[in-house]
Design an enzyme around this catalytic site. Sequence first.
Site, PDB file in Angstrom:
ATOM      1  N   SER A 181       0.804  -1.236   0.000  1.00 63.09           N
ATOM      2  CA  SER A 181       0.000   0.000   0.000  1.00 63.09           C
ATOM      3  C   SER A 181       0.827   1.272   0.000  1.00 63.09           C
ATOM      4  O   SER A 181       0.272   2.366  -0.209  1.00 63.09           O
ATOM      5  CB  SER A 181      -0.901   0.030   1.234  1.00 63.09           C
ATOM      6  OG  SER A 181      -1.879  -0.958   1.145  1.00 63.09           O
ATOM      7  N   LYS A 225       0.514   3.685  -2.828  1.00 63.52           N
ATOM      8  CA  LYS A 225      -0.685   4.509  -3.006  1.00 63.52           C
ATOM      9  C   LYS A 225      -0.374   5.995  -2.872  1.00 63.52           C
ATOM     10  O   LYS A 225      -1.077   6.830  -3.450  1.00 63.52           O
ATOM     11  CB  LYS A 225      -1.756   4.082  -1.995  1.00 63.52           C
ATOM     12  CG  LYS A 225      -2.285   2.686  -2.276  1.00 63.52           C
ATOM     13  CD  LYS A 225      -3.192   2.140  -1.180  1.00 63.52           C
ATOM     14  CE  LYS A 225      -3.600   0.708  -1.543  1.00 63.52           C
ATOM     15  NZ  LYS A 225      -4.361   0.036  -0.459  1.00 63.52           N
ATOM     16  N   TYR A 246      -3.978  -2.335 -10.400  1.00 61.60           N
ATOM     17  CA  TYR A 246      -3.953  -2.188  -8.940  1.00 61.60           C
ATOM     18  C   TYR A 246      -3.026  -3.224  -8.303  1.00 61.60           C
ATOM     19  O   TYR A 246      -2.192  -2.901  -7.453  1.00 61.60           O
ATOM     20  CB  TYR A 246      -5.377  -2.336  -8.408  1.00 61.60           C
ATOM     21  CG  TYR A 246      -5.497  -2.127  -6.923  1.00 61.60           C
ATOM     22  CD1 TYR A 246      -5.511  -0.846  -6.378  1.00 61.60           C
ATOM     23  CD2 TYR A 246      -5.597  -3.212  -6.060  1.00 61.60           C
ATOM     24  CE1 TYR A 246      -5.627  -0.652  -5.016  1.00 61.60           C
ATOM     25  CE2 TYR A 246      -5.711  -3.024  -4.696  1.00 61.60           C
ATOM     26  CZ  TYR A 246      -5.731  -1.742  -4.180  1.00 61.60           C
ATOM     27  OH  TYR A 246      -5.835  -1.565  -2.819  1.00 61.60           O
ATOM     28  N   TYR A 292      -4.094   2.861   8.053  1.00 63.05           N
ATOM     29  CA  TYR A 292      -5.331   2.091   8.234  1.00 63.05           C
ATOM     30  C   TYR A 292      -6.159   2.702   9.364  1.00 63.05           C
ATOM     31  O   TYR A 292      -6.226   3.926   9.467  1.00 63.05           O
ATOM     32  CB  TYR A 292      -4.994   0.610   8.470  1.00 63.05           C
ATOM     33  CG  TYR A 292      -4.080   0.072   7.404  1.00 63.05           C
ATOM     34  CD1 TYR A 292      -4.373   0.231   6.050  1.00 63.05           C
ATOM     35  CD2 TYR A 292      -2.884  -0.565   7.732  1.00 63.05           C
ATOM     36  CE1 TYR A 292      -3.527  -0.248   5.058  1.00 63.05           C
ATOM     37  CE2 TYR A 292      -2.036  -1.063   6.752  1.00 63.05           C
ATOM     38  CZ  TYR A 292      -2.373  -0.889   5.412  1.00 63.05           C
ATOM     39  OH  TYR A 292      -1.535  -1.362   4.454  1.00 63.05           O
ATOM     40  N   VAL A 300       1.298  -3.647   4.041  1.00 63.34           N
ATOM     41  CA  VAL A 300       1.317  -4.935   4.747  1.00 63.34           C
ATOM     42  C   VAL A 300       2.581  -5.750   4.464  1.00 63.34           C
ATOM     43  O   VAL A 300       2.773  -6.817   5.045  1.00 63.34           O
ATOM     44  CB  VAL A 300       0.078  -5.803   4.448  1.00 63.34           C
ATOM     45  CG1 VAL A 300      -1.179  -5.158   5.006  1.00 63.34           C
ATOM     46  CG2 VAL A 300      -0.051  -6.084   2.972  1.00 63.34           C
TER      47      VAL A 300
END
Lengths: 302, 302, 302, 302
Positions: free
Chosen positions: C63, C66, C187, C238, C256
């Site tokens: 992530s 992103k 993605y 998160y 992660v």
Amino acid sequence: MDYQSVLERIARDVAPQVGSGRPAEYIPALASVDPRRFGMAIADVDGKVYGVGDWQRPFSTQSITKVFTLALVLAAGDDLWERVGREPSGNPFNSLVQLEYENGIPRNPFINAGALVVTDRLQTLTGDASSELLEFLRQESGNPGLAFDPEVAESESAHGDRNAALAHFMASYGNITNPVPTLLDHYFWQCAIEMSCADLALAARFLARHGLRADGSRLLTRSEAKQINAVMLTCGTYDAAGEFAHRVGLPGKSGVGGGIVAVVPGRCTLCVWSPGLDERGNSVAGVTALDRFTTLTGLSVF
Amino acid sequence: MDYQSVLERIARDVAPQVGSGRPAEYIPALASVDPRRFGMAIADVDGKVYGVGDWQRPFSTQSITKVFTLALVLAAGDDLWERVGREPSGNPFNSLVQLEYENGIPRNPFINAGALVVTDRLQTLTGDASSELLEFLRQESGNPGLAFDPEVAESESAHGDRNAALAHFMASYGNITNPVPTLLDHYFWQCAIEMSCADLALAARFLARHGLRADGSRLLTRSEAKQINAVMLTCGTYDAAGEFAHRVGLPGKSGVGGGIVAVVPGRCTLCVWSPGLDERGNSVAGVTALDRFTTLTGLSVF
Amino acid sequence: MDYQSVLERIARDVAPQVGSGRPAEYIPALASVDPRRFGMAIADVDGKVYGVGDWQRPFSTQSITKVFTLALVLAAGDDLWERVGREPSGNPFNSLVQLEYENGIPRNPFINAGALVVTDRLQTLTGDASSELLEFLRQESGNPGLAFDPEVAESESAHGDRNAALAHFMASYGNITNPVPTLLDHYFWQCAIEMSCADLALAARFLARHGLRADGSRLLTRSEAKQINAVMLTCGTYDAAGEFAHRVGLPGKSGVGGGIVAVVPGRCTLCVWSPGLDERGNSVAGVTALDRFTTLTGLSVF
Amino acid sequence: MDYQSVLERIARDVAPQVGSGRPAEYIPALASVDPRRFGMAIADVDGKVYGVGDWQRPFSTQSITKVFTLALVLAAGDDLWERVGREPSGNPFNSLVQLEYENGIPRNPFINAGALVVTDRLQTLTGDASSELLEFLRQESGNPGLAFDPEVAESESAHGDRNAALAHFMASYGNITNPVPTLLDHYFWQCAIEMSCADLALAARFLARHGLRADGSRLLTRSEAKQINAVMLTCGTYDAAGEFAHRVGLPGKSGVGGGIVAVVPGRCTLCVWSPGLDERGNSVAGVTALDRFTTLTGLSVF
């Protein structure tokens, strides 16, 4: 149909389950009840009563009385359905979540929030909701000795923060009009009425008699009586209503005291009692007994 | 009972409402149906059929077929109830919220998520879910001409993102086992079957006949037939099941094509059709017609 | 400030925690990483890099990328903020619930739903989102050897039902415009880029340099760079963003794979990596190391 | 930096927006305030104060005082973080939904539920929460004339059903230990303190001074002061915290009286006031003024 034989057969069949589950523990008066109790009664539409086990022993009615409060409010011609819905809640019986998403209008009259609104209406209509209810139950059951258990009422009040939260929350939307402490008093007193299976089966007969009271006078129209049965079937057993309809197939209303009232429209009313509850708050032996009843007699509405 | 007279009386009574509401608009094939259509049929347990209005005109069955898919899966002895619940959802029919809180187990077999699971099971059991369903409906209705409408199936597929989301979501919990595109194909085809009121009333007779098929062979046990009726009553009309039970008081299953099937256990099955829907997706004139039926005949289950 | 000494001190201090927590297990390529790995790098605004432990060893960015995709979309002048919000989600990173209540508009660009929208925008703007991202990272890190790990991308795809559900769900609201399978490919590829702490600290420098790229050209306005830092602080870890702000007090984005990138505006960027995750998906040793950094240097934004 | 010039520039820039939005209307004392008021003050870490417009005019602090109550409870060494979280709520400030899903533990100390818990703790620690708070504010602002507005407190109480619901609800989980009516009294009184921009900027200086009070004594550790700033940034402006971080980039706490306090750690504190609110309860002109401040001075934390 030989109801007495059916009851005795059921009592034998469910004996292994009596004592299963756990009595409600949040108030001492309920937690101390002997979990091995089991009673069941049937009242036919003509008022004849059949019973087995502890069918004449009083127990704490708890949420079962919500059926009668609802009937009294509808009988008074109240516009109740503008203040409370008629749909299953899909959530536990004391949930605040749905209430918030739906602007203070409870899903149905049998979840706690809805029952608080119904009691609020009865209080507005009569000025003394719990006494009005007790008097009605005495007349319909033919038992003038019915009474509140003050110990239960006080215990409910001492553990009443969740219901106080519900009442204040709905008051913030204008859907409760009496002072919250007054409302809670009447609410807790109505939960604290003690009745036996025989008393409850008799008192609920107007639901099998299409709205006629014990004395033959009309409490509800045929349509109103049908409506209460429909709400019992879809919403009467907390968030297990679908399961109850599936297994039993009768309109029913349970209470955490371990009692369940059920209706065979046009035929009879039933009340079963055994204190051990499943995880959704319904009597384990009670649901099984009603399941046996419909299986043995074929008297499901389906 | 003179069903034909009853139907004609109902047709007159609901005439002012026919055309109210709005046909489903999300796919062209539904949006273009004439909103003034109205038809109603009754099939008694012996197979005699009565009808009024457009009762022999085929329309898009949509969600109504979910009842039959469910029956076929239960008839095959599947352990379906470990994959789907039997409780009302309390949320709109295609909600993902509840599915998330409950780990991919849909509340009941009639919300979209639950129907996808049922179709997934039928696909696993038979290898060709939609053909199996079509063949069953042809046999029970006695109409070998029943067919899919490919235009409807393609439209459904073109607007299928929400159902694809549901299927992938449940697959992430292991509750869908066929490939999602295969599953969606069978799901959309079963929604695209065209049937008339007469066809549907005949095909659903096993629910009034306690599990017996048209040819007298047993499809379901008495208990299983009762269970489907119970699920229809508590979950069959989207999030208006409580209202439907309240007004009509019969097990029923609606579709956004404007049809509704209802059951009077032991007596007859009904199907009504009129395309205008209320805001919860049920036919406006259809619900009124069934309400009139139970009022005129007293044949509510309550 | 002597960043090298600080890093060595931190490495000693966090050594007892390295190996705590659990590596992500949902895909084999992540589960098999040695949990005792620990690396940390600092890049100052002038491009000088300091490091300790496994700071030059590539790991799966997941992530973290992103942040870069978001920067590329904003740099292109897209009206992204009409398609995705900037508020913390208050729910786990892949929740569908909030998305449903808010009509397909994700809360922020760092929850999975929001990142899918950002990738969808980049795909529309460039025609090849993942290649565009990889090229940008190669340029900013000065490492032309950066590459995708195809094994990770395939694993992500094989476990991609939840993301497929999110994408189809938003497509049903019109908030995804590329075909879902294409979008998911890009993605998953962007999650599968391998980089070291040194690579990431260098690549993120534009956030500490108020929008200036490594070559001195402007990627973002000062205001846009500030906005990304703000979103990282409120939404970057998160549903532990509040806890992270509380303990560390720096804008940060975790993955992660066990990596976390953090920014000291005007000063430097940091990247720490250790595979053991806490229950909310952030590296246990990584958060502690950043906590130590702000305590030792006083360089929190608060 | 010439704070006075900056303030005068800001006042000119925001003049067109003063009067936009709507004052809070749920209590008469707030609704009757002149919406054209605008004041702003800056206090540097040495105690020098700068101001513009209505910067010396008292207004109703409302939720802003929650920052100070929180500081007093943390200063007393309370284990508050076991009773309240530090995450953004993602829901409107008085939501019961999240509280139910998380068993009576509020998300953070600035939503109403969390502030009730903080006040409950201060009441337990001191026996007179509202007086303790008032005394602290008098000392830090150097204004011994600070007082409660009894009319506001009474209005709050008269409209207090929602807060009563929250308090009873948390009491049902054991997370409120004082009697609910006592708690609500102290809660409403603390919302009813009147202060000017100058008073608030001075009183909040301990947040810019890393925990040191006006008299140089230590209220909080450096780490605790940082924590409060972090919670203000992530949770201080209702469900617009992400937007506020994005636009302003400073820790801030707003109140429905139209005031906002903000902190530039190590530099200064700011307070702005203008009664017109946006739909999320923050002052329209106030947010714009702080946005201008960080743009003009570059003093954002990002």
